[in-house]
Write a protein that holds these residues in place. Sequence first.
Motif, PDB file in Angstrom:
ATOM      1  N   LEU A 147     -10.112  -6.433   6.965  1.00 15.87           N
ATOM      2  CA  LEU A 147     -10.954  -5.876   5.899  1.00 15.87           C
ATOM      3  C   LEU A 147     -10.353  -6.364   4.617  1.00 15.87           C
ATOM      4  CD1 LEU A 147     -13.237  -3.567   5.151  1.00 15.87           C
ATOM      5  CD2 LEU A 147     -11.211  -2.206   4.458  1.00 15.87           C
ATOM      6  N   GLN A 148     -11.397  -6.876   3.716  1.00 19.32           N
ATOM      7  CA  GLN A 148     -10.971  -7.264   2.330  1.00 19.32           C
ATOM      8  C   GLN A 148     -11.793  -6.487   1.284  1.00 19.32           C
ATOM      9  OE1 GLN A 148     -10.177 -11.426   1.142  1.00 19.32           O
ATOM     10  NE2 GLN A 148     -10.425 -11.889   3.587  1.00 19.32           N
ATOM     11  N   THR A 186     -14.212  -9.532   8.711  1.00 20.78           N
ATOM     12  CA  THR A 186     -14.314 -10.813   9.397  1.00 20.78           C
ATOM     13  C   THR A 186     -14.105 -10.650  10.860  1.00 20.78           C
ATOM     14  OG1 THR A 186     -12.345 -11.678   9.077  1.00 20.78           O
ATOM     15  CG2 THR A 186     -14.367 -12.104   7.551  1.00 20.78           C
ATOM     16  N   LEU A 187     -14.592 -11.197  11.545  1.00 18.30           N
ATOM     17  CA  LEU A 187     -14.277 -11.494  13.001  1.00 18.30           C
ATOM     18  C   LEU A 187     -14.376 -12.817  13.418  1.00 18.30           C
ATOM     19  CD1 LEU A 187     -15.460  -8.033  14.651  1.00 18.30           C
ATOM     20  CD2 LEU A 187     -12.921  -8.974  14.577  1.00 18.30           C
ATOM     21  N   PHE A 226     -18.654 -10.504   8.746  1.00 17.57           N
ATOM     22  CA  PHE A 226     -19.123 -12.009   9.180  1.00 17.57           C
ATOM     23  C   PHE A 226     -18.620 -12.059  10.525  1.00 17.57           C
ATOM     24  CE2 PHE A 226     -18.392 -11.760   4.579  1.00 17.57           C
ATOM     25  CZ  PHE A 226     -19.646 -12.392   4.266  1.00 17.57           C
ATOM     26  N   ILE A 227     -19.354 -12.511  11.352  1.00 20.30           N
ATOM     27  CA  ILE A 227     -19.014 -12.630  12.755  1.00 20.30           C
ATOM     28  C   ILE A 227     -19.166 -13.971  13.296  1.00 20.30           C
ATOM     29  CG2 ILE A 227     -19.205 -11.696  14.975  1.00 20.30           C
ATOM     30  CD1 ILE A 227     -20.176  -9.005  13.792  1.00 20.30           C
ATOM     31  N   GLU A 228     -18.107 -14.392  13.579  1.00 25.55           N
ATOM     32  CA  GLU A 228     -18.436 -16.023  14.283  1.00 25.55           C
ATOM     33  C   GLU A 228     -18.921 -15.848  15.394  1.00 25.55           C
ATOM     34  OE1 GLU A 228     -15.670 -19.876  14.250  1.00 25.55           O
ATOM     35  OE2 GLU A 228     -14.687 -18.001  14.881  1.00 25.55           O
ATOM     36  N   ASP A 229     -20.050 -16.522  15.715  1.00 24.96           N
ATOM     37  CA  ASP A 229     -20.800 -16.783  17.091  1.00 24.96           C
ATOM     38  C   ASP A 229     -20.828 -18.389  17.597  1.00 24.96           C
ATOM     39  OD1 ASP A 229     -22.626 -17.104  19.136  1.00 24.96           O
ATOM     40  OD2 ASP A 229     -23.919 -15.320  18.470  1.00 24.96           O
ATOM     41  N   LYS A 230     -19.607 -18.686  18.166  1.00 24.15           N
ATOM     42  CA  LYS A 230     -19.804 -20.235  18.570  1.00 24.15           C
ATOM     43  C   LYS A 230     -20.876 -20.640  19.406  1.00 24.15           C
ATOM     44  CE  LYS A 230     -15.783 -22.014  17.215  1.00 24.15           C
ATOM     45  NZ  LYS A 230     -14.393 -21.770  17.549  1.00 24.15           N
TER      46      LYS A 230
END
Length: 342
Positions: free
Chosen positions: A225-226, A237-238, A272-276
Amino acid sequence: MILKGFEALKSFLSKPKNIVLIGHRNPDGDAMGSTLGLQHYLTKKGHKATVVVPNEYPDFLHWLPGSENTYRFDWQNSQSQKAINASDIIFLLDFNALHRVGFDMQKTLEKYPNDFVMIDHHQQPDDVKYMYSDVEICATCQMVYQFIEMNNDLDLIDEAIATCLYTGIMTDTGSFRFRSTTSKTHRIIADLIEKGAQNDKIHNNVYDANSYGRLLLLGQALSNLQILPAYKTAFITLTEAEKKKFDFQKGDTEGVVNYALSLKGIIFAAIFIEDKEQHIIKISFRSKGDFSVNQFSRNHFNGGGHDNAAGGKFNGSVEEVITTFKELLPTYKNELNRSYEI
Ligand code: 5GP
Ligand code: MN
């Protein structure tokens, strides 16, 4: 509020029909609750009603009554297509535009020769033949209740319908705490409890069904968390690697963005969740007060939703989305600082 064609719809539904009900992709409690709740009601009215779910939904919604009889468009494609082709009419619930079901299903729906009914509470709905749209209402499940009420059929609400509708109202209002929760919502909830919804069990099934991995993932999210106090903003973010490390399952990140919003003085939160798999960063935005995350997401992240809860997507890396997000904030500084007085 838009109510279009409902008298005509009533007469159309006065004889038994073959009906398909569809919620949005990545279904949440409101999408599942509204489709299943309405399915139970339409079945009681003598129709054949089938729920087709675009894709996977979280484990904590699989206990919902009727969940076992749904078709999954992505992996039960031929049964789903068959049900759609055999239907006389399709109900679109809890979404405002056909693209919200995902690309393949959108293509199928665009070819559909019969009419659509939309019952939904998102802003800027597509135009279809029969519409019940109200952006002031907290959950599509509340609209389904009111739809049943418009048909003078509240007496038909049984435990299964009440359970489904309670669940969607509960999840879309953050357990009855968001601004969209009204006295009417509470009256409807009271009625649903009287009609058999077991509130303690529903809360337990949805909120106390965590795996150990999910809690560890939450721990990771919180340590990422920022906080940006000048903009009353916080974000989480994840990355895909972090998700993998804690055995990420569908639904595990649901609600995580609210932890950022729970910080004192923060009125704008993002995750914000990275989804490759989809090659995107999936984003959830939440706000308090007048700052419209629907508008913010529409303007910058190819998304939308509601004033205080919206989603979007970004093509690029986690680092890039953070940079883009931070660059946008100064433009909104005044708006963010005016948004919500406590
Ligand atoms: P969530 O952040 O929980 O995924 O979504 C919050 C709200 O925004 C929900 O009402 C959801 O339907 C909507 N939403 C989420 N993602 C998108 C998107 O990509 N486009 C649009 N138009 N709405 C979205
Ligand atoms: Mn909803």
